[in-house]
Scaffold this motif. Structure first.
Motif, short mmCIF file in Angstrom:
data_model
loop_
_atom_site.label_atom_id
_atom_site.label_comp_id
_atom_site.label_asym_id
_atom_site.label_seq_id
_atom_site.Cartn_x
_atom_site.Cartn_y
_atom_site.Cartn_z
N MET A 50 0.78 -1.39 0.09
CA MET A 50 -0.03 0.04 0.00
C MET A 50 0.90 1.26 0.03
SD MET A 50 -2.76 1.23 2.62
CE MET A 50 -1.79 2.22 3.90
N ASN A 51 1.70 1.27 0.82
CA ASN A 51 2.78 2.24 0.87
C ASN A 51 3.61 2.65 -0.43
OD1 ASN A 51 3.41 3.84 3.84
ND2 ASN A 51 2.53 1.78 4.14
N MET A 52 3.81 1.56 -0.97
CA MET A 52 4.68 1.64 -2.48
C MET A 52 3.78 2.07 -3.27
SD MET A 52 7.71 1.33 -3.89
CE MET A 52 8.53 0.28 -2.83
N ASP A 53 2.51 1.69 -3.33
CA ASP A 53 1.78 2.03 -4.50
C ASP A 53 1.48 3.60 -4.42
OD1 ASP A 53 -0.58 1.69 -6.22
OD2 ASP A 53 -1.66 2.33 -4.78
N VAL A 54 1.01 4.04 -3.08
CA VAL A 54 0.81 5.17 -3.08
C VAL A 54 1.88 6.27 -3.11
CG1 VAL A 54 -0.17 7.25 -1.29
CG2 VAL A 54 -1.26 4.69 -1.30
N LEU A 55 3.03 6.13 -2.69
CA LEU A 55 4.29 7.00 -2.45
C LEU A 55 5.17 6.85 -3.97
CD1 LEU A 55 4.84 6.88 1.24
CD2 LEU A 55 3.62 8.72 -0.23
N ASN A 56 5.24 5.62 -4.37
CA ASN A 56 6.20 5.63 -5.40
C ASN A 56 5.90 4.62 -6.26
OD1 ASN A 56 8.66 6.62 -4.16
ND2 ASN A 56 8.54 5.13 -2.51
N GLY A 57 4.48 4.35 -6.27
CA GLY A 57 3.99 3.38 -7.60
C GLY A 57 2.92 4.33 -8.54
N LYS A 58 1.82 3.57 -8.68
CA LYS A 58 0.90 4.38 -9.61
C LYS A 58 -0.25 4.75 -9.00
CE LYS A 58 2.81 2.55 -13.67
NZ LYS A 58 3.38 3.43 -14.55
N ASN A 59 -0.13 4.72 -7.71
CA ASN A 59 -1.29 5.11 -6.94
C ASN A 59 -2.70 4.87 -7.40
OD1 ASN A 59 -2.12 6.76 -4.67
ND2 ASN A 59 -2.15 8.65 -5.89
N PHE A 60 -2.74 3.46 -7.11
CA PHE A 60 -3.88 2.82 -7.70
C PHE A 60 -5.10 2.87 -6.40
CE2 PHE A 60 -1.45 -0.13 -10.48
CZ PHE A 60 -1.74 0.46 -11.49
N THR A 61 -4.42 3.16 -5.45
CA THR A 61 -5.20 3.37 -4.07
C THR A 61 -6.37 4.52 -4.41
OG1 THR A 61 -3.35 2.52 -2.61
CG2 THR A 61 -5.21 3.85 -1.79
N TYR A 62 -5.73 5.78 -4.80
CA TYR A 62 -6.56 6.67 -4.90
C TYR A 62 -7.43 6.66 -6.18
CZ TYR A 62 -8.06 11.46 -6.63
OH TYR A 62 -8.71 12.45 -6.72
N GLN A 63 -7.08 5.93 -7.06
CA GLN A 63 -7.86 5.59 -8.22
C GLN A 63 -9.12 4.77 -7.81
OE1 GLN A 63 -5.77 4.13 -11.81
NE2 GLN A 63 -3.78 5.47 -11.08
N ILE A 64 -8.86 3.91 -6.84
CA ILE A 64 -9.80 2.84 -6.49
C ILE A 64 -11.03 3.57 -5.60
CG2 ILE A 64 -10.32 0.70 -5.06
CD1 ILE A 64 -7.69 -0.52 -6.33
N LEU A 65 -10.13 4.38 -4.72
CA LEU A 65 -10.98 5.04 -3.66
C LEU A 65 -11.33 6.49 -3.70
CD1 LEU A 65 -8.80 3.38 -0.54
CD2 LEU A 65 -11.08 2.65 -1.59
N LYS A 66 -11.03 6.82 -4.63
CA LYS A 66 -11.19 8.51 -4.98
C LYS A 66 -12.81 8.80 -4.89
CE LYS A 66 -11.07 8.34 -10.05
NZ LYS A 66 -10.41 9.19 -11.26
N PRO A 67 -12.99 10.07 -4.12
CA PRO A 67 -14.58 10.32 -4.16
C PRO A 67 -15.18 10.57 -5.69
CG PRO A 67 -13.28 11.99 -3.35
CD PRO A 67 -12.20 10.87 -3.53
N GLU A 68 -16.23 10.27 -5.69
CA GLU A 68 -16.87 10.68 -7.09
C GLU A 68 -17.13 11.86 -6.93
OE1 GLU A 68 -20.72 8.64 -7.27
OE2 GLU A 68 -19.65 6.77 -7.28
N THR A 69 -16.99 12.55 -8.42
CA THR A 69 -17.00 13.94 -8.68
C THR A 69 -18.46 14.43 -8.68
OG1 THR A 69 -15.07 13.94 -10.02
CG2 THR A 69 -16.23 15.68 -10.37
N LYS A 70 -18.83 15.57 -7.88
CA LYS A 70 -20.05 16.00 -7.97
C LYS A 70 -20.45 16.78 -9.28
CE LYS A 70 -20.51 15.62 -2.75
NZ LYS A 70 -20.73 16.47 -1.40
N SER A 71 -21.53 16.58 -9.84
CA SER A 71 -21.99 17.32 -10.94
C SER A 71 -22.51 18.58 -10.51
CB SER A 71 -22.90 16.76 -11.82
OG SER A 71 -23.99 16.47 -11.12
#
Length: 608
Positions: free
Chosen positions: A587-608
């Motif tokens: 998880m740490n490697m993904d967020v800090l030095n990887g592709k940051n899939f964590t954010y892509q999976i969990l990011k909040p939906e954009t409100k219209s």
């Protein structure tokens, strides 16, 4: 004779380019007139030397004097222009990573700006071709001298910037030697707490850009992309329980707050009655004597400084949207506010807080006008915490939405060799203690007392409001008390002082107060590690956990801490501990030095 004239021209161009860049950042007159002194000129000299060595390298490659100068000026002016525009539009400097965002830049930048840059590039390119075509190469010139200048100066800068060798030792000294003072003036961006904006003001943009380039090269060796499938398995969604009235959540991270009475029984006791009354555990910081931003980073993201090679993530890694506590609380309907009664640029907070999805950042510049600031600055040069707590109370007065506030104090910041809170507030009567240590302890104890009074005032204020509120108070790290620790034999040996393998060197009081029933069991134990604090606060306040914090809780059920002092396991772990630790590392490697899939999976939906 030509060589001497050439070097003089190169040095003058280098020096003028540094001064021009610093002048453009509006810091030259400020630094000279307000106490920059010799240290400032040493910084300018080092920056000049770096550019001087680059000019010599360009000349070695082209063997053309005029072309080398025009070639350098072309890229110097272009990079500075881009930086100025990016600062104006995005309040952050231009860095080497931005070359990876070329398509995004063409899409978002104004058409007139793009056209201006293209015209400038065309004019300079045409000029370069003309000069290169008509200038003869210096065939008789001893180019070896130019190359020697480069290899003597530039690699030394790289070594000091990337490896930092003895710099951590110099930073701990109360009175650094002359060699340390020169070393500390070397341009470096890695782990430089002042942040990118302030580095540019001290060294000029080009020096900053070069340092950032090598910083990125250094960090590249730690990058290891983790597959998206691996990351997806960490965050299993579940139905979240809804509660009728979400509580306000207030974090107060008090600068260098620690119970100094631990040094000796003869020292004043119970200086902080409010904090002591509500203390449930201790807070395990990732840092000792400094590194405020790393404690903050762990609390807000539940990521880990130790797994990040103790880099200052705010400066080195956090350059893109990152899943965090404010990001999650925004999805629940909270107003999220970061507060700090210090400059907004330190530790890159002005940019980092946007990436962590805070809705607002109230820094010193927002708390009081520049003309009025001197009224709120103590004798040590730090803003008083009265400003901070006043803004906390103002934000809590907004009753239409639940509030999440992360407040960072500063008035009790080192150095303590002053009387910012008055003299002889506390009687330090231990034998064989220097007057200097007595003064520092008097100042520090006074700051502890004021922190307690501020917290008590905040509690009294909240008691007059209707919304349920939880307040979490802790120190970001132990204070930097230098010889005080030595005179009280805080460290058993020089080896212990150097290694700091005991958690007591990282534990500060953790006090929790609420005006509604909370689950205090979440804070049971010797300490709560910074990277595990957020989900424990959410559960204590009966706020549902997101899949991210459910996973962090899983890790904390198997590990007390993943820390410099060692990885401490929990006996009650219901999972394979080795697997859980590997997942946390991923998880740490993904967020800090990887592709940051964590954010892509969990990011909040954009409100219209």
């Amino acid at each position: 004779m030509f060589f001497v004239k050439q070097q003089m021209v190169f040095f003058i161009i280098s020096f003028v380019s540094v001064i021009f860049s610093i002048f453009v950042s509006n810091s030259f007159s400020y630094k000279i007139l307000n106490g920059g002194y010799i240290f400032t000129f040493v910084q300018y000299f080092f920056s000049t030397l770096i550019i001087f060595s680059i000019l010599n390298l360009i000349y070695c490659i082209t063997k053309k004097f005029k072309f080398s100068i025009i070639f350098f000026l072309f890229f110097y002016l272009l990079l500075n222009f881009i930086n100025i525009k990016k600062e104006a539009y995005l309040s952050s400097p231009f860095t080497p990573r931005d070359f990876l965002l070329f398509n995004e830049t063409l899409t978002s930048a104004p058409a007139l700006l793009i056209l201006s840059v293209l015209i400038g590039v065309f004019i300079f390119t045409f000029s370069l071709i003309k000069v290169y075509k008509y200038e003869r190469k210096q065939s008789q010139h001893p180019f070896i001298l130019n190359f020697l200048i480069f290899i003597i100066t530039f690699p030394f800068f790289i070594f000091m910037n990337a490896k930092e060798n003895f710099l951590p030792y110099c930073e701990k000294l109360d009175a650094p030697s002359l060699s340390c003072k020169f070393a500390l003036a070397m341009p470096k961006t890695r782990n430089n707490w002042v942040g990118d904006h302030e580095i540019i003001k001290s060294y000029g943009f080009l020096t900053f850009f070069i340092s950032k380039t090598f910083d990125n090269i250094y960090k590249a060796q730690f990058q290891k992309p983790i597959p998206k499938e691996t990351i997806s398995l960490l965050y299993k969604s579940k139905d979240q329980k809804q509660i009728d009235k979400l509580p306000n959540i207030v974090f107060v991270m008090s600068e260098a707050h620690w119970d100094a009475s631990q040094l000796a029984q003869s020292l004043p006791q119970n200086v902080t009655p409010t904090i002591n009354q509500h203390q449930l555990s201790t807070f395990l910081s990732p840092s000792f004597g400094g590194g405020t931003a790393n404690a903050e980073f762990e609390v807000l993201t539940s990521l880990n400084s130790f797994l990040n090679h103790n880099e200052l993530a705010y400066v080195s890694n956090l350059k893109r949207p990152t899943y965090s506590l404010p990001m999650y609380l925004n999805t629940l309907g909270y107003e999220t506010t970061a507060m700090h009664n210090n400059g907004k640029y330190f530790y890159n907070r002005n940019k980092v807080y946007q990436l962590l999805d805070f809705q607002r950042f109230i820094a010193l510049e927002n708390m009081v006008s520049k003309n009025e600031q001197p009224k709120f600055i103590n004798d040590a040069g730090w803003a008083t915490d009265d400003l901070l707590y006043e803004n906390i109370k103002n934000q809590l007065n907004k009753l239409d939405k639940p509030q999440f506030i992360y407040a960072i104090s500063v008035e009790n910041h080192f150095n303590y060799s002053d009387d910012r809170f008055g003299t002889d507030n506390f009687n330090i009567n231990k034998l064989n203690i220097s007057e200097s240590s007595k003064q520092k302890l008097n100042t520090y104890f006074s700051g502890m007392q004021r922190a307690d009074q501020h917290l008590n005032s905040l509690i009294q204020f909240i008691n007059q409001t209707n919304r349920p509120t939880i307040v979490i108070f802790f120190g970001d790290h132990l204070p930097s008390l230098q010889e005080v620790f030595d005179e009280f034999h805080f460290f058993k040996s020089e080896q212990e002082k150097t290694e700091k393998k005991d958690t007591r060197f990282f534990e500060t009081p953790l006090s929790v107060w609420a005006n509604f029933p909370i689950d205090k069991k979440q804070f049971e134990g010797q300490f709560v590690a910074a990277h595990f604090l957020a989900p424990k606060v959410l559960e204590a306040a009966h706020v549902p956990l997101s899949p991210y914090y459910t996973f962090v809780n899983k890790v904390s059920s198997c590990y007390k801490a993943v820390h410099n002092t060692g990885t401490q396991t929990q006996k009650s772990c219901a999972f394979n501990q080795a697997d859980v630790l590997k997942q946390y590392q991923d998880m740490n490697m993904d967020v800090l030095n990887g592709k940051n899939f964590t954010y892509q999976i969990l990011k909040p939906e954009t409100k219209s």
